[in-house]
Design an enzyme around this catalytic site. Structure first.
Site, PDB file in Angstrom:
ATOM      1  N   ASP A   1     -15.505  -3.160   2.245  1.00  0.00           N
ATOM      2  CA  ASP A   1     -14.558  -3.297   3.531  1.00  0.00           C
ATOM      3  C   ASP A   1     -15.270  -2.991   4.853  1.00  0.00           C
ATOM      4  OD1 ASP A   1     -12.464  -3.525   4.913  1.00  0.00           O
ATOM      5  OD2 ASP A   1     -11.128  -2.001   4.299  1.00  0.00           O
TER       6      ASP A   1
ATOM      7  N   ASP B   1       0.159  -6.506   3.949  1.00  0.00           N
ATOM      8  CA  ASP B   1       1.487  -5.869   3.859  1.00  0.00           C
ATOM      9  C   ASP B   1       1.775  -5.139   5.430  1.00  0.00           C
ATOM     10  OD1 ASP B   1      -0.607  -4.010   3.567  1.00  0.00           O
ATOM     11  OD2 ASP B   1       0.735  -2.891   2.029  1.00  0.00           O
TER      12      ASP B   1
ATOM     13  N   LYS C   1     -11.374  -8.966   7.012  1.00  0.00           N
ATOM     14  CA  LYS C   1     -10.397  -8.810   8.078  1.00  0.00           C
ATOM     15  C   LYS C   1     -10.446  -9.173   9.128  1.00  0.00           C
ATOM     16  CE  LYS C   1      -8.700  -4.284   6.145  1.00  0.00           C
ATOM     17  NZ  LYS C   1      -8.765  -2.696   6.272  1.00  0.00           N
TER      18      LYS C   1
ATOM     19  N   ASP D   1      -4.166  -8.459   0.821  1.00  0.00           N
ATOM     20  CA  ASP D   1      -3.508  -7.031   1.287  1.00  0.00           C
ATOM     21  C   ASP D   1      -2.906  -7.420   2.569  1.00  0.00           C
ATOM     22  OD1 ASP D   1      -2.893  -4.190   0.928  1.00  0.00           O
ATOM     23  OD2 ASP D   1      -4.491  -3.627   2.348  1.00  0.00           O
TER      24      ASP D   1
ATOM     25  N   LYS E   1      -1.524  -0.943  -4.053  1.00  0.00           N
ATOM     26  CA  LYS E   1      -2.968  -0.382  -3.614  1.00  0.00           C
ATOM     27  C   LYS E   1      -2.595   0.996  -3.159  1.00  0.00           C
ATOM     28  CE  LYS E   1      -5.117  -1.380   0.426  1.00  0.00           C
ATOM     29  NZ  LYS E   1      -6.071  -2.010   1.156  1.00  0.00           N
TER      30      LYS E   1
ATOM     31  N   CYS F   1      -5.794  -6.566   6.202  1.00  0.00           N
ATOM     32  CA  CYS F   1      -5.233  -6.468   7.393  1.00  0.00           C
ATOM     33  C   CYS F   1      -5.153  -4.711   7.985  1.00  0.00           C
ATOM     34  CB  CYS F   1      -3.826  -6.871   7.452  1.00  0.00           C
ATOM     35  SG  CYS F   1      -2.538  -5.928   6.423  1.00  0.00           S
TER      36      CYS F   1
ATOM     37  N   THR G   1       0.744  -1.190  -0.051  1.00  0.00           N
ATOM     38  CA  THR G   1       0.091   0.226   0.040  1.00  0.00           C
ATOM     39  C   THR G   1       0.954   1.146  -0.061  1.00  0.00           C
ATOM     40  OG1 THR G   1      -1.744  -1.232   1.202  1.00  0.00           O
ATOM     41  CG2 THR G   1      -1.775   1.255   1.177  1.00  0.00           C
TER      42      THR G   1
END
Length: 365
Positions: free
Chosen positions: A241, A320, A265, A318, A160, A293, A135
């Site tokens: 999300d 990271d 998540k 995602d 991202k 995350c 990201t």
């Protein structure tokens, strides 16, 4: 097997740089590390990353909750994990990241007890890696381009980009990134609820020629009708999300026809058990999933990674958050190129360096 002790450590770790999204900026990772000890000398680790804006929690509320229910967790059987986690669900209302810490630690124990990596226990043993995006937070255009080029030089092929504060600047910034990195790099967007419906439509339509994979949560999490309108007015797929915390939330997304995809998540869902329920509903409805995350250590990242490997409906990740930390006390997940790799150790496959952990502990129970 029985749980004989529960320990929790609140930690505060500096980030490598300020991380800004539409909901705010942070310079530190703040979370709670959970340690479950059993009568068979198997230890499980879990992690809570509370967010007052997303999960309605803080470090203080998580630590307070764990302190209150600690004695009620002791004596439970982690191997009867469905029954045990059902009991914990009844003990705790809300507080999804606190539940996630317990859930992850129990799954770590279960994998270790059976001597297999968690992904194999969950049903998929043939893979040991999964692609992840990395990201770029909200920053000025030139800094965004430099960051993007730096990631590409490191072998990252999925980027991202955080957007949602200024529609016009967001358009210029994403266009500049695409021009700089070329057509072979995959670009995803995340607005973190930052836009009105009109703003979201204007931004996404302007960016349609750039081959954007999808955009996460363009409008407020409660505005499912607005998200449906955005979805119908742009060719860029929309991923829910913040709108999805529970299996019930996914059903509402489906009823409103509000999204093409769902970002799961563990900190929102309350852990692996509920995340699987969400994924199963998505699979039945034909909604692809991503595992995402917060800023997390390798403990929670590993749990998400095992789940991504195990479930076929999860097509994106995602994961990271750990590379944002200036130092991590857990090992076992590694980023090579654009893929996260797990170790072949049982359970989560992580190792915790207690000496490094102690450097960042600000409270304990």
């Amino acid at each position: 097997m029985r749980i004989v002790d529960v320990k929790a450590f609140a930690v505060r770790i500096p980030l490598v740089e300020e991380f800004r999204i539409a909901l705010g900026a942070s310079k530190f990772h703040e979370g709670v590390i959970l340690k479950l000890l059993t009568d068979e000398d198997i230890t499980g680790y879990g992690e809570a990353v509370p967010s007052s804006r997303i999960t309605g929690e803080t470090i203080e509320t998580v630590m307070g909750l764990l302190s209150r229910i600690r004695k009620r967790i002791i004596g439970l059987d982690p191997l009867a994990y469905n029954e045990t986690l059902e009991q914990i669900d009844k003990m705790v209302l809300g507080n999804p990241s606190a539940k996630a810490a317990i859930d992850i630690a129990i799954h770590d124990v279960v994998g270790k007890a059976y001597g297999v990596p968690l992904c194999r226990f969950l049903g998929h043993g043939s893979l040991n890696s999964f692609e992840t995006s990395v990201t770029i937070g909200i920053m000025d255009k030139d800094s965004s381009v430099r960051k993007a080029l730096s990631l590409v030089e490191k072998g990252i092929s999925i980027i991202k980009v955080k957007i949602g504060l200024n529609p016009l600047e967001d358009i210029y910034r994403v266009k500049a990134i695409r021009k700089a990195v070329g057509d072979d790099i995959r670009i995803r967007l995340d607005a973190n609820q930052g836009y009105t419906v009109k703003q979201a439509v204007r931004v996404l339509r302007s960016l349609e020629p750039l081959d954007i994979e999808f955009c996460e949560q363009p409008v407020h999490w409660r505005d499912l009708d607005g998200m449906r309108e955005v979805r119908k007015m742009t060719e860029i797929p929309i991923m829910a999300d913040e709108s999805v915390h529970s299996p019930t939330d996914v059903i509402e997304i489906i009823k409103h026809d509000a999204a093409d995809m769902v970002n799961i998540k563990l900190m929102k869902s309350g852990g692996i058990r509920n995340a699987i329920k969400i994924a199963n509903i998505c699979e039945s409805a034909g909604l692809l999933c991503q595992i995402g995350c917060m800023s997390e250590t390798r403990i929670a990242i590993s749990a998400g990674l095992h789940l991504a490997i195990a479930l076929d409906i999860i097509k994106f990740s995602d994961l990271d958050g750990y590379i944002l930390l200036s130092e991590d006390f857990a090992s076992g997940v590694s980023l090579r190129g654009t893929c996260n790799f797990i170790s072949d150790k049982p359970g989560l496959g992580i190792t915790v360096n207690t000496k490094i952990l102690e450097k960042y502990v600000v409270a304990r129970i």
